[in-house]
Design a protein around this motif. Structure first.
Motif, short mmCIF file in Angstrom:
data_model
loop_
_atom_site.label_atom_id
_atom_site.label_comp_id
_atom_site.label_asym_id
_atom_site.label_seq_id
_atom_site.Cartn_x
_atom_site.Cartn_y
_atom_site.Cartn_z
N TYR A 13 -81.51 -29.33 -32.10
CA TYR A 13 -80.83 -28.01 -32.42
C TYR A 13 -81.33 -26.87 -31.42
CZ TYR A 13 -79.73 -30.08 -36.94
OH TYR A 13 -79.22 -30.97 -37.84
N GLU A 14 -80.07 -26.03 -31.21
CA GLU A 14 -80.47 -24.97 -30.40
C GLU A 14 -81.48 -24.02 -30.65
OE1 GLU A 14 -76.57 -23.36 -27.75
OE2 GLU A 14 -77.10 -22.49 -29.84
N GLY A 15 -82.25 -23.95 -29.34
CA GLY A 15 -83.58 -23.20 -29.46
C GLY A 15 -84.61 -24.09 -29.62
N GLN A 16 -84.57 -25.13 -29.87
CA GLN A 16 -85.84 -26.14 -30.37
C GLN A 16 -86.47 -26.69 -28.79
OE1 GLN A 16 -84.82 -28.95 -33.31
NE2 GLN A 16 -85.63 -27.56 -34.79
N GLU A 17 -87.60 -27.01 -28.95
CA GLU A 17 -87.97 -27.71 -27.67
C GLU A 17 -87.90 -29.21 -27.95
OE1 GLU A 17 -92.29 -27.09 -25.77
OE2 GLU A 17 -92.60 -28.58 -27.37
N VAL A 18 -87.66 -29.66 -26.84
CA VAL A 18 -87.16 -31.30 -26.95
C VAL A 18 -88.33 -32.01 -25.92
CG1 VAL A 18 -85.61 -33.19 -26.29
CG2 VAL A 18 -84.81 -31.01 -27.51
N VAL A 78 -83.71 -25.50 -26.24
CA VAL A 78 -82.47 -26.12 -25.71
C VAL A 78 -81.34 -25.40 -26.09
CG1 VAL A 78 -83.53 -28.51 -25.32
CG2 VAL A 78 -82.64 -28.02 -27.43
N SER A 79 -80.38 -25.73 -25.31
CA SER A 79 -79.01 -24.95 -25.93
C SER A 79 -77.91 -26.14 -25.75
CB SER A 79 -78.56 -23.88 -24.74
OG SER A 79 -78.46 -24.46 -23.29
N LEU A 80 -76.64 -25.75 -26.13
CA LEU A 80 -75.65 -26.91 -26.16
C LEU A 80 -75.34 -27.49 -24.96
CD1 LEU A 80 -73.05 -25.02 -28.53
CD2 LEU A 80 -74.57 -26.87 -28.85
N SER A 81 -75.68 -26.78 -23.84
CA SER A 81 -75.22 -27.30 -22.40
C SER A 81 -76.19 -28.15 -21.92
CB SER A 81 -75.22 -25.80 -21.54
OG SER A 81 -76.48 -25.19 -21.52
N ASP A 82 -77.26 -28.33 -22.75
CA ASP A 82 -78.41 -29.45 -22.13
C ASP A 82 -77.96 -30.81 -22.93
OD1 ASP A 82 -80.89 -26.91 -23.04
OD2 ASP A 82 -80.17 -27.70 -20.84
N THR A 83 -76.96 -30.89 -23.71
CA THR A 83 -76.57 -32.03 -24.28
C THR A 83 -75.97 -32.71 -22.73
OG1 THR A 83 -75.45 -31.28 -26.34
CG2 THR A 83 -74.66 -33.24 -25.21
N LEU A 109 -79.34 -37.30 -25.16
CA LEU A 109 -79.56 -35.94 -25.97
C LEU A 109 -78.44 -35.15 -26.52
CD1 LEU A 109 -82.01 -33.93 -27.11
CD2 LEU A 109 -81.59 -32.81 -24.92
N LYS A 110 -78.32 -35.14 -27.56
CA LYS A 110 -77.36 -34.17 -28.27
C LYS A 110 -77.93 -32.83 -28.99
CE LYS A 110 -73.65 -34.68 -31.54
NZ LYS A 110 -72.95 -35.44 -32.57
N VAL A 111 -77.53 -31.85 -28.56
CA VAL A 111 -77.64 -30.67 -28.95
C VAL A 111 -76.84 -30.02 -29.98
CG1 VAL A 111 -78.76 -28.11 -28.66
CG2 VAL A 111 -79.33 -30.25 -27.01
N GLU A 112 -76.96 -29.62 -31.07
CA GLU A 112 -76.14 -28.94 -32.04
C GLU A 112 -76.40 -27.57 -32.39
OE1 GLU A 112 -74.53 -32.44 -34.80
OE2 GLU A 112 -76.62 -32.53 -34.69
N LEU A 113 -75.55 -26.83 -32.74
CA LEU A 113 -75.90 -25.33 -33.29
C LEU A 113 -76.87 -25.64 -34.70
CD1 LEU A 113 -72.25 -23.89 -32.98
CD2 LEU A 113 -74.24 -23.24 -31.49
#
Lengths: 113, 114
Positions: A13-18, A78-83, A109-113
């Motif tokens: 999810y957005e804002g998390q560390e991956v 991460v942000s959505l654009s990191d997908t 990697l899929k980043v969601e809101l």
């Protein structure tokens, strides 16, 4: 050429560390570890490269344990654009090795809101 | 980082024609360039290693007479797909190797053969 193994996919999810871990048990002494990011219909983009310990740049950190048989790419907040698909590769970047790289499956990697 | 360009970005051609794709390193000299092919939803597959001033080295299973590679200068490598057929439709990507640094990839060329 050292073979690499990564998870096929990860969700966040957005804002998390991956953290994406890559296994490369047969890494050679002269091999460096390089991570690339690829968006659909684009060429891979260089993210970070390291040989041992820890490397940090403006977009990511790379953690490499002493035995160098694995590495972890860390993407902070991460942000959505990191997908994207993230590839871990190992290779000799010297003239003798020619830097020939073999791409594995990569990690989607899929980043969601 | 170093910049690598490719031209054209996309090309559509009829079956049986030949297509040339250019790969240029814009701000550095590259004695070695690589050519990859990527099919949808798959990883990049190395096709050949292009060395300036010498013959290219092809990976197993890649037809050297079909995929002609020329590396005439330190900043330019070309890939020519001869007598292209629909099964050659793919995303072709080049990279340039900077010694003691890493590989930098071009943006890719989408080839569609009708």
């Amino acid at each position: 050429l050292a073979k690499t193994t990564q998870p096929i996919s990860m969700d966040s999810y957005e804002g998390q560390e991956v953290n994406i871990t890559c296994s490369h048990n047969n890494i050679a002494t002269n091999d460096y570890i390089t991570w690339y990011q690829q968006f659909p219909s684009q060429g891979p983009r260089f993210i970070i490269q390291g040989y041992k310990t820890k490397v940090t740049n403006e977009v990511a950190s790379l953690f490499i344990p002493a035995d160098r048989k694995s590495s972890t790419l860390s993407l902070p907040r991460v942000s959505l654009s990191d997908t994207a698909v993230y590839y871990c590769l190992v290779g000799d970047r010297g003239a003798g090795g020619g830097n020939k790289l073999t791409f594995g499956t990569g990690t989607q990697l899929k980043v969601e809101l | 980082g170093a910049v690598v360009s490719q031209h054209p970005s996309r090309v559509i051609c009829k079956s049986g024609t030949s297509v040339k794709i250019e790969c240029r390193s814009l701000d550095f000299q590259a004695t070695t360039m690589f050519w990859y092919r990527q099919f949808p939803k798959q990883s990049l597959m190395l096709m050949a290693t292009s060395n300036e001033g010498s013959k290219a080295t092809y990976e197993q299973g890649v037809e050297k007479d079909k995929f002609l590679i020329n590396h005439a200068s330190l900043t330019l490598s070309t890939l020519t797909v001869t007598s292209a057929h629909p099964e050659d439709s793919s995303f072709y990507i080049c990279s340039a190797f900077l010694i003691t640094d890493t590989q930098y990839f071009g943006p890719g060329t989408r080839l569609t053969v009708l």
